[in-house]
Design an enzyme around this catalytic site. Structure first.
Site, short mmCIF file in Angstrom:
data_model
loop_
_atom_site.label_atom_id
_atom_site.label_comp_id
_atom_site.label_asym_id
_atom_site.label_seq_id
_atom_site.Cartn_x
_atom_site.Cartn_y
_atom_site.Cartn_z
N HIS A 57 0.85 -1.19 0.00
CA HIS A 57 0.00 0.00 0.00
C HIS A 57 0.89 1.24 0.00
O HIS A 57 2.11 1.14 0.09
CB HIS A 57 -0.99 -0.02 1.17
CG HIS A 57 -0.38 0.04 2.54
ND1 HIS A 57 0.38 -0.98 3.07
CD2 HIS A 57 -0.42 1.01 3.51
CE1 HIS A 57 0.77 -0.66 4.29
NE2 HIS A 57 0.30 0.55 4.59
N HIS A 59 1.35 3.98 1.97
CA HIS A 59 1.84 4.75 3.10
C HIS A 59 3.37 4.93 3.04
O HIS A 59 4.09 3.99 2.70
CB HIS A 59 1.43 4.09 4.41
CG HIS A 59 -0.01 4.31 4.77
ND1 HIS A 59 -0.67 3.60 5.74
CD2 HIS A 59 -0.93 5.19 4.27
CE1 HIS A 59 -1.93 4.01 5.83
NE2 HIS A 59 -2.11 4.97 4.94
N ASP A 61 5.71 4.92 5.17
CA ASP A 61 6.56 3.99 5.91
C ASP A 61 6.58 2.60 5.28
O ASP A 61 7.13 1.66 5.84
CB ASP A 61 6.15 3.92 7.39
CG ASP A 61 4.77 3.34 7.61
OD1 ASP A 61 3.89 3.55 6.76
OD2 ASP A 61 4.55 2.67 8.65
N HIS A 62 6.01 2.49 4.07
CA HIS A 62 6.08 1.26 3.28
C HIS A 62 6.69 1.49 1.90
O HIS A 62 7.04 0.53 1.22
CB HIS A 62 4.68 0.64 3.14
CG HIS A 62 4.12 0.18 4.44
ND1 HIS A 62 4.02 -1.17 4.78
CD2 HIS A 62 3.65 0.85 5.50
CE1 HIS A 62 3.51 -1.27 6.00
NE2 HIS A 62 3.29 -0.06 6.46
N HIS A 115 -7.46 -0.83 5.48
CA HIS A 115 -6.42 0.06 6.03
C HIS A 115 -6.18 1.20 5.04
O HIS A 115 -6.14 2.37 5.41
CB HIS A 115 -5.15 -0.74 6.28
CG HIS A 115 -4.05 0.05 6.91
ND1 HIS A 115 -4.13 0.56 8.19
CD2 HIS A 115 -2.83 0.42 6.44
CE1 HIS A 115 -3.01 1.21 8.47
NE2 HIS A 115 -2.21 1.15 7.42
N ASP A 134 -0.16 -4.00 6.33
CA ASP A 134 -0.81 -3.56 7.56
C ASP A 134 -2.24 -4.07 7.67
O ASP A 134 -3.08 -3.44 8.32
CB ASP A 134 -0.80 -2.03 7.64
CG ASP A 134 0.57 -1.45 7.97
OD1 ASP A 134 1.51 -2.24 8.19
OD2 ASP A 134 0.69 -0.22 7.98
N HIS A 172 4.86 -4.58 11.05
CA HIS A 172 5.15 -3.83 12.28
C HIS A 172 5.29 -4.77 13.48
O HIS A 172 4.65 -5.82 13.52
CB HIS A 172 4.04 -2.81 12.59
CG HIS A 172 3.99 -1.67 11.63
ND1 HIS A 172 4.78 -0.56 11.76
CD2 HIS A 172 3.23 -1.48 10.53
CE1 HIS A 172 4.51 0.29 10.77
NE2 HIS A 172 3.57 -0.25 10.01
#
Length: 242
Positions: A57, A59, A61-62, A115, A134, A172
């Site tokens: 996805h 985001h 932090d990905h 998400h 996530d 995570h």
């Protein structure tokens, strides 16, 4: 026996990037690289060259390491077609039902929105492994930022069709907080109480707690165990407020 070598790379405060190497072809991919340097270093240390990035996805932090890894290696970046406008580094767009390859090994793409609206997962049936981003965590699920409890319930139902031995690679280290919350909504679950104790011990020793497995989650994850979307939504709201 698994055909893939899978390495966990801890980055940022609690993210995991997964480095996946297919020995027959020598191809190596990074799943959801938040940053570049530790991922490139881990590959170099093993004599691997990153040929692919697979995003679940959009985001940051990905996807934050996408551009630098591509600049360093010339790798191909694959990710969700529904989010291509939010992942400017994307080369290949995929959606549920598509199949993607890492050398000799094939994964099926799953649509798992909730998400984020276009979130996907990658299931290696031959290796009994799924990279879920996530969507599912150890004893948890992702926040419903862009979707609904009905969508997340459908995701959990689909994940629940997998064999107990299937390894679940999430992104995570949320396990301890998830376990402490889970016992408040499922207090009579002996397997959950035992798992909380094991996780507390592991984290005190500085040990990682993922990947998890579908069997473990079936026994202890309140979101996978929720009987309907309304109940999943109720406990997700409680977790958000915790």
């Amino acid at each position: 026996m698994t055909a893939l070598d899978i390495v966990r790379i801890p980055v940022l405060s609690d993210n995991y990037v997964w480095l996946v190497h297919e020995p027959q072809s020598g191809k190596t991919m990074a799943v959801d690289p938040a940053v570049a340097e530790p991922v490139l270093a881990a590959a170099t240390e093993r004599g691997w060259t990153i040929t692919d990035i697979w995003n679940t996805h959009w985001h940051p932090d990905h996807t934050g390491g996408n551009a630098a890894i591509k600049a360093a290696t010339g790798c191909t970046i694959t990710g969700p077609a529904a989010e291509f406008e939010r992942i400017p580094t994307l080369d290949v767009q995929v959606k549920g039902g598509d199949r993607v390859r890492l050398g000799s090994v094939e994964a099926e793409v799953w649509d798992v929105p909730a998400h984020t609206a276009g979130h996907i997962a990658y299931h290696f049936a031959s290796d009994a492994a799924i990279f879920v981003g996530d969507t599912m965590f150890a004893m948890g699920c992702g926040r419903l930022f862009e979707g609904t409890a009905e969508q997340m319930f459908a995701n959990m139902q689909k994940l629940g069709t997998l064999d107990d031995a299937t390894r679940v690679y999430c992104a995570h280290e949320y396990t301890l907080s998830n376990a402490r919350f889970a016992v408040t909504v499922d207090p009579g679950n002996e397997a959950l109480a035992a798992r909380l104790a094991a996780v507390e011990s592991a984290r005190a020793a500085g040990e990682a707690t993922v990947p998890t497995s579908i069997g473990l989650e079936r026994a202890t994850n309140p979101f996978l165990r929720a009987p309907n979307a309304a109940e999943l939504g109720r406990i997700r709201a409680l977790k958000d407020a915790a």
